[in-house]
Design a protein around this motif. Structure first.
Motif, PDB file in Angstrom:
ATOM      1  N   ASN A   1       0.676  -1.260  -0.183  1.00 31.77           N
ATOM      2  CA  ASN A   1       0.683   0.021  -0.070  1.00 31.77           C
ATOM      3  C   ASN A   1       1.038   1.331  -0.018  1.00 31.77           C
ATOM      4  N   GLY A   2       1.981   0.847  -0.045  1.00 34.90           N
ATOM      5  CA  GLY A   2       2.772   2.537  -0.080  1.00 34.90           C
ATOM      6  C   GLY A   2       3.997   2.608   1.079  1.00 34.90           C
ATOM      7  N   GLU A   3       2.973   2.073   2.344  1.00 33.06           N
ATOM      8  CA  GLU A   3       3.651   2.433   3.885  1.00 33.06           C
ATOM      9  C   GLU A   3       5.432   2.206   4.055  1.00 33.06           C
ATOM     10  N   LYS A   4       5.428   2.564   4.988  1.00 32.26           N
ATOM     11  CA  LYS A   4       6.600   2.291   5.156  1.00 32.26           C
ATOM     12  C   LYS A   4       7.272   2.137   6.219  1.00 32.26           C
ATOM     13  N   GLU A   5       7.946   1.154   6.781  1.00 33.86           N
ATOM     14  CA  GLU A   5       8.307   0.820   7.733  1.00 33.86           C
ATOM     15  C   GLU A   5       9.494   0.220   8.716  1.00 33.86           C
ATOM     16  N   GLU A   6      10.056   0.711   9.521  1.00 38.99           N
ATOM     17  CA  GLU A   6      11.816   0.452   9.719  1.00 38.99           C
ATOM     18  C   GLU A   6      11.130  -0.762  10.467  1.00 38.99           C
ATOM     19  N   ILE A   7      12.102  -1.624  10.611  1.00 36.57           N
ATOM     20  CA  ILE A   7      12.388  -2.793  10.965  1.00 36.57           C
ATOM     21  C   ILE A   7      14.099  -2.779  11.147  1.00 36.57           C
ATOM     22  N   ASP A   8      14.125  -4.202  12.212  1.00 39.54           N
ATOM     23  CA  ASP A   8      15.401  -4.492  12.435  1.00 39.54           C
ATOM     24  C   ASP A   8      16.087  -6.333  12.617  1.00 39.54           C
ATOM     25  N   ASN A   9      14.838  -6.882  12.199  1.00 46.38           N
ATOM     26  CA  ASN A   9      14.952  -7.881  11.942  1.00 46.38           C
ATOM     27  C   ASN A   9      13.997  -8.521  10.858  1.00 46.38           C
ATOM     28  N   VAL A  10      14.734  -8.929   9.827  1.00 49.57           N
ATOM     29  CA  VAL A  10      13.713  -9.466   8.772  1.00 49.57           C
ATOM     30  C   VAL A  10      13.197 -10.674   8.708  1.00 49.57           C
ATOM     31  N   THR A  11      13.823 -11.629   9.461  1.00 45.10           N
ATOM     32  CA  THR A  11      14.010 -12.785  10.201  1.00 45.10           C
ATOM     33  C   THR A  11      12.313 -13.310  10.698  1.00 45.10           C
ATOM     34  N   GLN A  12      11.510 -12.239  11.054  1.00 46.08           N
ATOM     35  CA  GLN A  12      11.112 -11.925  12.082  1.00 46.08           C
ATOM     36  C   GLN A  12       9.683 -11.069  11.622  1.00 46.08           C
ATOM     37  N   TYR A  13      10.278 -10.262  10.509  1.00 43.87           N
ATOM     38  CA  TYR A  13       8.998  -9.543  10.132  1.00 43.87           C
ATOM     39  C   TYR A  13       8.209 -10.714   9.458  1.00 43.87           C
ATOM     40  N   SER A  14       9.806 -11.152   8.318  1.00 42.54           N
ATOM     41  CA  SER A  14       9.272 -12.495   7.276  1.00 42.54           C
ATOM     42  C   SER A  14       7.772 -13.059   8.258  1.00 42.54           C
ATOM     43  N   LYS A  15       8.123 -14.024   8.705  1.00 40.44           N
ATOM     44  CA  LYS A  15       6.590 -14.475   9.729  1.00 40.44           C
ATOM     45  C   LYS A  15       6.084 -14.370   9.920  1.00 40.44           C
ATOM     46  N   GLU A  16       5.695 -12.875  11.223  1.00 41.75           N
ATOM     47  CA  GLU A  16       4.757 -12.242  11.318  1.00 41.75           C
ATOM     48  C   GLU A  16       3.683 -11.268   9.864  1.00 41.75           C
ATOM     49  N   ASN A  17       4.312 -11.721   9.063  1.00 48.59           N
ATOM     50  CA  ASN A  17       3.874 -10.676   7.766  1.00 48.59           C
ATOM     51  C   ASN A  17       3.631 -11.963   6.764  1.00 48.59           C
ATOM     52  N   GLY A  18       3.996 -13.394   6.826  1.00 52.07           N
ATOM     53  CA  GLY A  18       3.440 -14.376   6.024  1.00 52.07           C
ATOM     54  C   GLY A  18       4.001 -14.627   4.816  1.00 52.07           C
ATOM     55  N   LEU A  19       5.364 -13.654   4.626  1.00 52.64           N
ATOM     56  CA  LEU A  19       6.790 -13.698   4.288  1.00 52.64           C
ATOM     57  C   LEU A  19       7.813 -14.637   3.627  1.00 52.64           C
ATOM     58  N   ASP A  20       8.364 -14.797   2.367  1.00 49.66           N
ATOM     59  CA  ASP A  20       9.522 -15.484   2.617  1.00 49.66           C
ATOM     60  C   ASP A  20      10.654 -14.845   3.058  1.00 49.66           C
ATOM     61  N   ASN A  21      10.998 -15.836   3.812  1.00 50.59           N
ATOM     62  CA  ASN A  21      13.212 -14.892   4.598  1.00 50.59           C
ATOM     63  C   ASN A  21      14.076 -14.704   3.267  1.00 50.59           C
ATOM     64  N   GLY A  22      14.329 -15.619   2.440  1.00 49.04           N
ATOM     65  CA  GLY A  22      15.072 -15.681   1.326  1.00 49.04           C
ATOM     66  C   GLY A  22      14.290 -14.790   0.720  1.00 49.04           C
ATOM     67  N   ASN A  23      13.143 -14.999   0.399  1.00 49.76           N
ATOM     68  CA  ASN A  23      12.985 -13.689  -0.702  1.00 49.76           C
ATOM     69  C   ASN A  23      13.182 -11.832  -0.662  1.00 49.76           C
ATOM     70  N   MET A  24      13.037 -11.915   0.277  1.00 52.79           N
ATOM     71  CA  MET A  24      12.983 -10.577   1.288  1.00 52.79           C
ATOM     72  C   MET A  24      14.564 -10.047   1.442  1.00 52.79           C
ATOM     73  N   TYR A  25      15.617 -10.876   1.925  1.00 46.45           N
ATOM     74  CA  TYR A  25      16.937 -10.975   1.436  1.00 46.45           C
ATOM     75  C   TYR A  25      17.572 -10.891   0.137  1.00 46.45           C
ATOM     76  N   ARG A  26      17.065 -11.414  -0.570  1.00 47.83           N
ATOM     77  CA  ARG A  26      17.170 -11.423  -2.941  1.00 47.83           C
ATOM     78  C   ARG A  26      16.757  -9.691  -2.410  1.00 47.83           C
ATOM     79  N   ILE A  27      16.180  -9.162  -2.657  1.00 51.24           N
ATOM     80  CA  ILE A  27      15.783  -7.856  -2.522  1.00 51.24           C
ATOM     81  C   ILE A  27      16.796  -6.843  -2.366  1.00 51.24           C
ATOM     82  N   VAL A  28      17.312  -7.352  -0.241  1.00 51.17           N
ATOM     83  CA  VAL A  28      17.637  -6.621  -0.001  1.00 51.17           C
ATOM     84  C   VAL A  28      19.530  -6.794  -0.920  1.00 51.17           C
TER      85      VAL A  28
END
Length: 75
Positions: free
Chosen positions: A29-56
């Protein structure tokens, strides 16, 4: 020369743990959020941790509409 190398000041040793990396996640939706734990954020939001790191690391552009990047100094 060896003498020059011996005279150089050693770099100071950093004490304590390294600073935490801060990431900026942009939600579908365009909203931005600061996080410090990609793994935890991925789990909480139904995202794949590996894919999130691939974006990074520039291997993917997005995952389920989410993007993520490292926060830069001065931001």
């Amino acid at each position: 020369t060896v003498e020059e190398l011996v005279q150089e000041e050693p770099e100071p040793i950093q004490e304590g743990p390294p600073p935490k990396k801060i990431y900026i996640v942009t939600k579908p939706n365009g909203e931005k959020e600061e996080i410090d734990n990609v793994t935890q954020y991925s789990k909480e939001n139904g995202l794949d941790n590996g894919n999130m790191y691939r974006i990074v690391h520039g291997k993917r552009k997005s995952h389920k509409g989410y993007t993520i990047r490292l926060k830069t100094e001065g931001e």
